[in-house]
Design an enzyme around this catalytic site. Sequence first.
Site, PDB file in Angstrom:
ATOM      1  N   TYR A   1       4.080  -8.491   8.323  1.00  0.00           N
ATOM      2  CA  TYR A   1       2.836  -9.154   8.729  1.00  0.00           C
ATOM      3  C   TYR A   1       3.068 -10.606   9.139  1.00  0.00           C
ATOM      4  O   TYR A   1       2.173 -11.252   9.675  1.00  0.00           O
ATOM      5  CB  TYR A   1       1.799  -9.111   7.601  1.00  0.00           C
ATOM      6  CG  TYR A   1       1.226  -7.735   7.343  1.00  0.00           C
ATOM      7  CD1 TYR A   1       1.629  -6.628   8.070  1.00  0.00           C
ATOM      8  CD2 TYR A   1       0.258  -7.549   6.369  1.00  0.00           C
ATOM      9  CE1 TYR A   1       1.101  -5.372   7.829  1.00  0.00           C
ATOM     10  CE2 TYR A   1      -0.282  -6.296   6.125  1.00  0.00           C
ATOM     11  CZ  TYR A   1       0.150  -5.208   6.846  1.00  0.00           C
ATOM     12  OH  TYR A   1      -0.396  -3.968   6.603  1.00  0.00           O
TER      13      TYR A   1
ATOM     14  N   LYS B   1      11.942   0.863   0.647  1.00  0.00           N
ATOM     15  CA  LYS B   1      12.400   2.016   1.426  1.00  0.00           C
ATOM     16  C   LYS B   1      13.894   1.806   1.690  1.00  0.00           C
ATOM     17  O   LYS B   1      14.355   1.788   2.838  1.00  0.00           O
ATOM     18  CB  LYS B   1      11.583   2.134   2.725  1.00  0.00           C
ATOM     19  CG  LYS B   1      11.837   3.405   3.502  1.00  0.00           C
ATOM     20  CD  LYS B   1      11.319   4.669   2.828  1.00  0.00           C
ATOM     21  CE  LYS B   1      11.698   5.905   3.616  1.00  0.00           C
ATOM     22  NZ  LYS B   1      11.270   7.172   2.964  1.00  0.00           N
TER      23      LYS B   1
ATOM     24  N   ASP C   1       7.110   6.001   0.116  1.00  0.00           N
ATOM     25  CA  ASP C   1       6.438   7.284   0.336  1.00  0.00           C
ATOM     26  C   ASP C   1       6.288   8.028  -0.990  1.00  0.00           C
ATOM     27  O   ASP C   1       5.217   8.556  -1.305  1.00  0.00           O
ATOM     28  CB  ASP C   1       7.154   8.135   1.398  1.00  0.00           C
ATOM     29  CG  ASP C   1       8.652   8.249   1.189  1.00  0.00           C
ATOM     30  OD1 ASP C   1       9.254   7.369   0.540  1.00  0.00           O
ATOM     31  OD2 ASP C   1       9.240   9.227   1.684  1.00  0.00           O
TER      32      ASP C   1
ATOM     33  N   ASP D   1      -0.042  -3.698   0.894  1.00  0.00           N
ATOM     34  CA  ASP D   1      -1.359  -3.563   1.515  1.00  0.00           C
ATOM     35  C   ASP D   1      -1.822  -2.111   1.413  1.00  0.00           C
ATOM     36  O   ASP D   1      -2.953  -1.823   0.988  1.00  0.00           O
ATOM     37  CB  ASP D   1      -1.241  -3.999   2.985  1.00  0.00           C
ATOM     38  CG  ASP D   1      -2.586  -4.114   3.672  1.00  0.00           C
ATOM     39  OD1 ASP D   1      -3.606  -4.222   2.975  1.00  0.00           O
ATOM     40  OD2 ASP D   1      -2.610  -4.100   4.919  1.00  0.00           O
TER      41      ASP D   1
ATOM     42  N   ASP E   1      -4.653  -0.450  -1.476  1.00  0.00           N
ATOM     43  CA  ASP E   1      -5.875   0.232  -1.055  1.00  0.00           C
ATOM     44  C   ASP E   1      -5.906   1.676  -1.543  1.00  0.00           C
ATOM     45  O   ASP E   1      -6.984   2.209  -1.820  1.00  0.00           O
ATOM     46  CB  ASP E   1      -6.033   0.165   0.469  1.00  0.00           C
ATOM     47  CG  ASP E   1      -6.744  -1.113   0.894  1.00  0.00           C
ATOM     48  OD1 ASP E   1      -6.969  -1.980   0.034  1.00  0.00           O
ATOM     49  OD2 ASP E   1      -7.078  -1.251   2.080  1.00  0.00           O
TER      50      ASP E   1
END
Lengths: 364, 364
Positions: free
Chosen positions: B145, B195, B227, B251, B255
């Site tokens: 980001y 990851k 994942d 992020d 959520d």
Amino acid sequence: MTLTSPAPLHSRIGVLPGDGIGPEVTREAVRVLERVAKHADLQLTFTEGMLGGCAIEQTGTPLPAETWELCKNSDALLVGAVGGEKWDSLPAEKNPGLGGLLRLRRELDLFANLRPGLSYLPELSPLRDVNIDILLVREAVGGLYFSPERGRGVQDGVETAWDTMHYTAEQVRRIGIVACRLASERGGRLASVDKANVLESSKLWREVMREVVADFPHLEVEHLYVDNCAMQLVHRPNDFDVIVTENLFGDVLSDEIAGIVGSLGLLPSGSLRTDKFGLYEPVHGAAPDIAGLGKANPSAAILSAAMLLRHSLDRPEDAAVIEQAVTTVLQRGIRTADLANGDIAPVSTSAFGDAVLAELDDQY
Amino acid sequence: MTLTSPAPLHSRIGVLPGDGIGPEVTREAVRVLERVAKHADLQLTFTEGMLGGCAIEQTGTPLPAETWELCKNSDALLVGAVGGEKWDSLPAEKNPGLGGLLRLRRELDLFANLRPGLSYLPELSPLRDVNIDILLVREAVGGLYFSPERGRGVQDGVETAWDTMHYTAEQVRRIGIVACRLASERGGRLASVDKANVLESSKLWREVMREVVADFPHLEVEHLYVDNCAMQLVHRPNDFDVIVTENLFGDVLSDEIAGIVGSLGLLPSGSLRTDKFGLYEPVHGAAPDIAGLGKANPSAAILSAAMLLRHSLDRPEDAAVIEQAVTTVLQRGIRTADLANGDIAPVSTSAFGDAVLAELDDQY
Ligand SMILES: [Mg+2]
Ligand SMILES: [Mg+2]
């Protein structure tokens, strides 16, 4: 022969059982396809090849030339699973996963990874009131996982590492078209997932997707940010039909959907390109700890075979018969050890396959 | 004065109510802090400033110089919410979100974003058998980001866009230390999410995290792929304590956790740096459609005030009293419209605040 001609009556299936439980679950999937072929007047030939650890043992490489030839001479591939501790420490290009299966997917340009999530057994889900039928379409050969620029080094005296999320308009367009076509054949709803409020690559994604969906005016389309989608999947999973997204986002969201389904043993997948050629395989791994014991759940492999019929051989009705047969068998309480609970005596891998075959005989 | 001295008896709180429902929920949070101060012998001064759309209206900029001064002269900040349709089309630097709140977080170097997920009302969760107490710690000023290299252009005749996930060892180390300290104060378990099987930046993340956790040998640590974490959060949410991860992953996962909790109206957040200075705010937005109607749920704002006490003012016991008071009030069925169901008559924003104050009076 036109571009929209049906699949030829005679189809060549390349079978790559792989390692661990791969061979035993693939065997059941092949038996199911043979039975369907008999009932549905399909001509299928099955040719077996080596992929992964077993290929390393025999030939020194996870993807031997003969396997490569087989893939190029097949209309679709059925894969079991690859890998095992024995080969974990091998370098990437010699590794069953990276050097075998992932290389195959990439070199065959199988850019559209399909991950259906279905509530075959709603009681397995951690969620209440779940009845999902989601098809996640993941861009699988681009994005952050295939960074053209990635690296590690010391920048201005500081240890640094970086990857690049990189997309071209054409990469987005072709996965978008696949997703729109699939949504048109299914529930008519498409969720395109990006992070267009922050990322340049996602802004391109959303622009191109808006263009693509304009050619499919009958679809109901929503554009979601990936964080919001992760929340909505938990909040209102039953509302989703087809979800299309880039590689990393798809990796995360497909596993979230797997969690919602509640069992990896039930999850098939397919990897397609535009010409209908595809590779089909269970989502689960090689599970070497239970290999050869007849304990493995062949559902995911059998459901992968159903996907093969639907997406590569233009046989959606036969695919649906297989899916219905698996559902019926599971719901009747015939289950392998992973899904048997206290009340149910588990059946073996081949006994589960037998039950599906008997159900197919009933349904045709 | 040593580095480990307790917070001064007199603490300066900068209050930035913002737009929409921001002022009305922040008002209740301030009332709660005032009441706690009275009971717990704390000296707090509150100074209000303008941030976001309201600041644009008055001064032409979302982050005026006076607000900037106020922030620098405060020990902690309490923020309501910013934004509204009116200012959506403004360019990034003039926008209530990007040019106001996000700029404030970035320029104050608030790199540690804390997102607790708690089962205050388990019946709100779409999951069965949920009882979570998760603290997600998100690296908030680096990663994809905040790409140092990002762009859009035509490369070799092809429309292309790219972003960079970029981390330095030091960026990982400082967020890792924050997370380890928090885990030490809580359940003693830490999940570090990356990851590392694919990404260079994640390989660095995992290496540095392994070094960091070595200094916290009492912690139970697991390293998860993002994942897999997305799946495990659905599968076994009650097992998680502190989760630490990079910006984009955080992020998405935060959520997902919000979806598991089941209501945005209950979710507080904090953004810290190493010196204990922090900015606290509800996760929900400005909700201009219900602004000024007394319908907004002040729970998230009040719980953000509790986080302020815990993380910036070294008052964990007082924070816990507030959290308990909110829980008691909610469980007693005193709820604003967003959480009232058929059987419960909703109360107003200030009536909910009154109920929390009464409960505080009881508990002290
Ligand atoms: Mg995955
Ligand atoms: Mg978010």
